[in-house]
Design a protein around this motif. Sequence first.
Motif, PDB file in Angstrom:
ATOM      1  N   UNK A 239       0.780  -1.177  -0.051  1.00 11.05           N
ATOM      2  CA  UNK A 239      -0.149   0.037  -0.030  1.00 11.05           C
ATOM      3  C   UNK A 239       0.742   1.144  -0.018  1.00 11.05           C
ATOM      4  N   UNK A 240       2.167   1.199  -0.061  1.00 15.08           N
ATOM      5  CA  UNK A 240       3.142   2.169   0.090  1.00 15.08           C
ATOM      6  C   UNK A 240       3.045   3.306  -1.111  1.00 15.08           C
ATOM      7  N   UNK A 241       3.008   4.544  -0.956  1.00 15.90           N
ATOM      8  CA  UNK A 241       3.249   5.388  -2.221  1.00 15.90           C
ATOM      9  C   UNK A 241       4.659   5.169  -2.853  1.00 15.90           C
ATOM     10  N   UNK A 242       5.820   4.605  -2.296  1.00 14.29           N
ATOM     11  CA  UNK A 242       6.898   4.415  -2.825  1.00 14.29           C
ATOM     12  C   UNK A 242       6.870   3.187  -3.980  1.00 14.29           C
ATOM     13  N   UNK A 243       7.490   3.229  -5.142  1.00 12.85           N
ATOM     14  CA  UNK A 243       7.392   2.390  -5.918  1.00 12.85           C
ATOM     15  C   UNK A 243       8.200   1.142  -5.351  1.00 12.85           C
ATOM     16  N   UNK A 244       9.484   1.375  -5.000  1.00 11.52           N
ATOM     17  CA  UNK A 244      10.458   0.561  -4.367  1.00 11.52           C
ATOM     18  C   UNK A 244       9.913  -0.383  -3.478  1.00 11.52           C
ATOM     19  N   UNK A 245       9.045   0.288  -2.684  1.00  9.08           N
ATOM     20  CA  UNK A 245       8.428  -0.549  -1.492  1.00  9.08           C
ATOM     21  C   UNK A 245       7.454  -1.522  -2.026  1.00  9.08           C
ATOM     22  N   UNK A 246       6.517  -1.099  -2.766  1.00  7.43           N
ATOM     23  CA  UNK A 246       5.691  -2.063  -3.608  1.00  7.43           C
ATOM     24  C   UNK A 246       6.409  -3.160  -4.419  1.00  7.43           C
ATOM     25  N   UNK A 247       7.374  -3.012  -5.194  1.00 11.45           N
ATOM     26  CA  UNK A 247       7.984  -3.759  -5.888  1.00 11.45           C
ATOM     27  C   UNK A 247       8.947  -4.880  -4.759  1.00 11.45           C
TER      28      UNK A 247
END
Length: 547
Positions: A239-247
């Motif tokens: 759910x995080x706005x940082x793409x790195x976190x989602x990946x």
Amino acid sequence: MQTYVEPPLTAAEREILARHFTSLDGPVAALTGLPEATKAALFARYSRTQKPLKRVFLDEFAGGGGQPGAGEPGSDGTAGLERAADLFSRVLSEYGDDSVAQLACVHVSCEQVSNLLTKVLERGRLMGYLEQSTRYVFYGDAPEGRHRWYRDPELLAGPHGEAYVLAMEGLFTAYARVFEAVHAIFLAGVPPDDAARRRAARAAALDVARGLLPAGTISNVGIAASPQAYEALVLRMRAHPLPEARAYAELLLAELRKVIPDFLTRLDRPERGGVWVEYLQTRGAGLAEAARELDREARNKAVVAGPALAGEIALAGPRQAAVRLLRWTQDAEREVAANALYAASRRPLDEIRAQVRQLPIEEVARLFRLSAGDRRNRRHRPGREWEAAEYEFEVVSDYGAFRDLQRHRMLTIEWQRLSPDLGYEIPAEAREARVADVWREAVERAETAYAQIAPTAPAQASYLVTMAHRVRYLMRMNAREAMHVIELRSSPQGHASYRRVAQEMYQLIRDVAGHRLIAEAIEFVNREDVHLGRLDAERRAEAGGKP
């Protein structure tokens, strides 16, 4: 000595149990050589039966009723997995008994993650972490020709990719130059054979130079946690706005499924993990929009006064972190004294509290000191009655100090998005080494790139903000945790920036809240300015003691 009942075991059963229990006799045994899922399921079943744990294992997990031969658990690490999977499908998935998911522990290495992502990984309260240290690791090298910063695919492919690369490379080049210059000053006059002082000088120089490391610096994090904690972590990351976190959430989940697949079945179910992620995203987006509206209203009404703080902060005298005590428990020391008496009393707390309120302050002080006890080192901490007193601090410090303080999981910490808005500091040691211009030029280039990227990618733009930039955050804690944080983080071997935060917290508790007895009990706070703060620790390590 207490005599314990010894359940009867056959020779064959003892042979099987010896592979997985450290003791076959007596009431205590540790489990060994079993999959995490089997251990968790075994304990879950243990809570629902009269049987001792060894008998539960033999009857329900070993196969073949504990008889050697068919179904006997071998050394392939699969003992009891089929039974565990069946139990989880009923208990965890169907009945939602999350306590089962607290019974296993999995160790995971998360490597090459940005410092922004480390704060997401280390958000969970019930997890253990170890992170690569900026005090002992030099980041000025370039393994395989690459400085260690996160190469965000969207930024590199976007219109400002070149500016992002140049800014990152500039920060790492400046970091290496500042380290070399400051290190040379710290080493001046140190004998070549004084290894402890030379190690302390290196750590001190790395502490100074770390301010140039951007939040996009990659790091390694080791995590030990229960399946329940990992499930919550994956949901937060998705759910995080940082793409790195989602990946990275999907990379983490793929490896967790190899060791605890039965604990993770809810994550991809639309009615469970799907709506959970949607809830987190919707909630976050709604609050962000509401905050923007209020910020605009405040600016339009000129509520926000004073000049912008972006850019270098001119310092007159010693650097100070801005720490404010916003709220605290009134009459906290009488509250602690009353709660300290509760467990030893036979009366309700409200009666004890009313009685303590009528006592003269001298008697309250005596009771309070009994609660604090005779502390001989900072690891001697009073009981949970100290949790009756609470504090709320708002801190503006450099991001480097925040990174260390954020890892205190027994308190509540909330922070604002990292940006250049609150300015940055250049350490006095860098000025003394005549590399302030090197520092300033690298940071200004990074701030320019941030301004270009932030309008379309605000989350990724934070990669460019350095550890010397300031960030605002709230820390809520009880007096027991305040004692731990203040004494640990003010110790001479700590980084100067978070030492100042701890020292100011202490002064606010003593002078603003007026909690003199609590301040008196926080007796291992260190209020001195120190040079080469790691030196004493290095001397102890050299002598064979603990650093």
